[in-house]
Structure formats: C-alpha cells, structure tokens
Design an enzyme around this catalytic site. Structure first.
Site, mmCIF file in Angstrom:
data_model
loop_
_atom_site.group_PDB
_atom_site.id
_atom_site.type_symbol
_atom_site.label_atom_id
_atom_site.label_comp_id
_atom_site.label_asym_id
_atom_site.label_seq_id
_atom_site.Cartn_x
_atom_site.Cartn_y
_atom_site.Cartn_z
ATOM 1 C CG HIS A 186 -0.295 0.067 2.539
ATOM 2 N ND1 HIS A 186 0.101 1.254 3.103
ATOM 3 C CD2 HIS A 186 0.026 -0.907 3.439
ATOM 4 C CE1 HIS A 186 0.636 1.021 4.289
ATOM 5 N NE2 HIS A 186 0.605 -0.282 4.515
ATOM 6 C CB CYS A 202 1.577 -3.476 5.303
ATOM 7 S SG CYS A 202 0.065 -4.259 5.944
#
Length: 238
Positions: A186, A202
């Site tokens: 992301h 992440c």
C-alpha cells in the site's frame, strides 16, 4: 696615536662584542593554509513523476527534494530474480526493494518500507484484489498493541480513505491459499522511512509509486516476500 686609553677602550668593546651573540636569521614563517569547508552535497533533482498529483480523488503531495535516496527511486534494472515470471512481484525486505518483473530479464524496482522485526510476513501469495483510496480496517492483533486504534476496527467499519489513512492512495491485498494474509502492499509511506523496516508488517510505498504499480499488476499476480535475515528487533511505526 695609539694610547693606553685607546687600547683599553678597544679591548672593552671587543669583550662586549665577544659576549654578544649575533642573532641568527629566523626562517620565514610557513604559510598556514586553512582547510576549506567541504563542498555542499549535490542533491539530484527528483524525477517529475514524484511531483504532486492533482487528478486523484484526494491530492497527493510532491515528495520533498533530498529526502529519498536515488537508489530508492522507481527505475528499470536487470532483475536479480530471473526465475520469476513477468508480471510477478518479488519483495526483498532487507534491501528495501520491490521488483516487478518485466520481459527479457528486466524489472521495475521500487523502494519500499517493510515490517519491523517480528512483524513482517514472508512467503508466497497472490494479489487477490486492489482498492483505490481504501478503507483501513485495523486487525485485532494491532488493536491489542494500539488500543487507541479501536475506533477503526473491523467491527467499527474502519477508517475512511483519504489523507491521513495509513493505506494511502492504493492497496493490493495479499491472499495465500484463498485466505487473507492481512498484509498489504500500500501507499502512504513517509518518504523519510522509505527503505527501512519500521512498519507494522505491510509493504509500504510512496503514493506515486503504488499508483504506478497498481496500473501494472494483474489480478492474481504472484507475490513472493523473501524472509528477512535482519538481526534484532526494531521500533515500529504505525
């Protein structure tokens, strides 16, 4: 006429002269060169692609000059992972790179921020789907570490997309064997943390880069996240 008085005067002068040392010539003082201040480092200008983006639902600010090292800019390189098919992704968390495979042994390399020690995920997955300006639904295990995030839990519907949302402009959702890994590729990586292992797990990218990557990645593209060999725990930044 040479008299006794003249003789005594001459003798006294000779004695004084004999006791007086003629000053030796002093060497010329060496020229002392002061060290010049080091030249200011030359900061290469960022490519135009890292400028502000104004045609998105929310504005994406320009990346500040001099913050992101040149090796972390998106660039085409010879792929170090020749066994991976074009269109697949390989992430090296220790190097801070994401490689998107191209044809003929080439790859697009992006700088990424990765998970802090003990929070990163590794293995093989697929991009199950992607979202533009996604909602952030905080997993329960993160809320256990950060109770202040409970208003954005799955049960509470998460956080609206937009500025301030930690997922940024795009999120690619990684699934393994049909199950959500809860890890994402992301945006919203702060430029000063690019290339570092400071996230809650992440794979974080600059918004400009994740927008570009999202346009290239196909549904169910294979993603390989290499295991980290980094010793010792690092502080987490959420």
């Amino acid at each position: 006429m040479f008299t006794r008085r003249t003789f005594l005067g001459a003798a006294s002068a000779a004695a004084v002269s004999a006791c007086t040392r003629t000053p030796e010539p002093q060497p010329a003082m060496a020229f002392q060169q002061t060290d010049a201040p080091p030249p200011e480092p030359v900061i290469p200008p960022l490519p135009a692609r890292y400028g502000a983006i104004t045609d998105e639902p929310f504005p994406v600010p320009a990346i500040p000059e001099g913050v992101v090292p040149e090796n972390l800019w998106m660039q085409e390189v010879d792929s170090p992972f020749r066994g991976h098919a074009p269109g697949s992704i390989v992430i090296d968390p220790d190097a801070g790179f994401l490689h998107f495979m191209l044809q003929d042994g080439r790859a697009l390399r992006y700088g990424v921020g990765t998970g802090a020690q003990g929070r990163g995920w590794h293995g093989e997955a697929v991009v199950q789907f992607a979202r533009e300006w996604p909602r952030w639904k905080v997993p329960d295990e993160m809320i256990a570490r950060r109770p202040d995030l409970e208003p954005y839990s799955v049960a509470n519907g998460g956080m609206d997309g937009g500025p301030g949302n930690p997922l940024g402009a795009r999120a690619l959702y990684l699934f393994q064997n049909g199950q959500d890994t809860l890890y994402r590729i992301h945006g919203a990586c702060e430029p000063e943390y690019l290339g570092q292992a400071v996230s809650s797990g992440c794979i974080r990218m600059l918004d400009q880069d994740v927008i570009d990557l999202n346009e290239r990645v196909a549904h169910h593209a294979k993603v390989t996240v290499l295991p980290s060999l980094r010793p010792g725990p690092l502080p987490g930044v959420y």
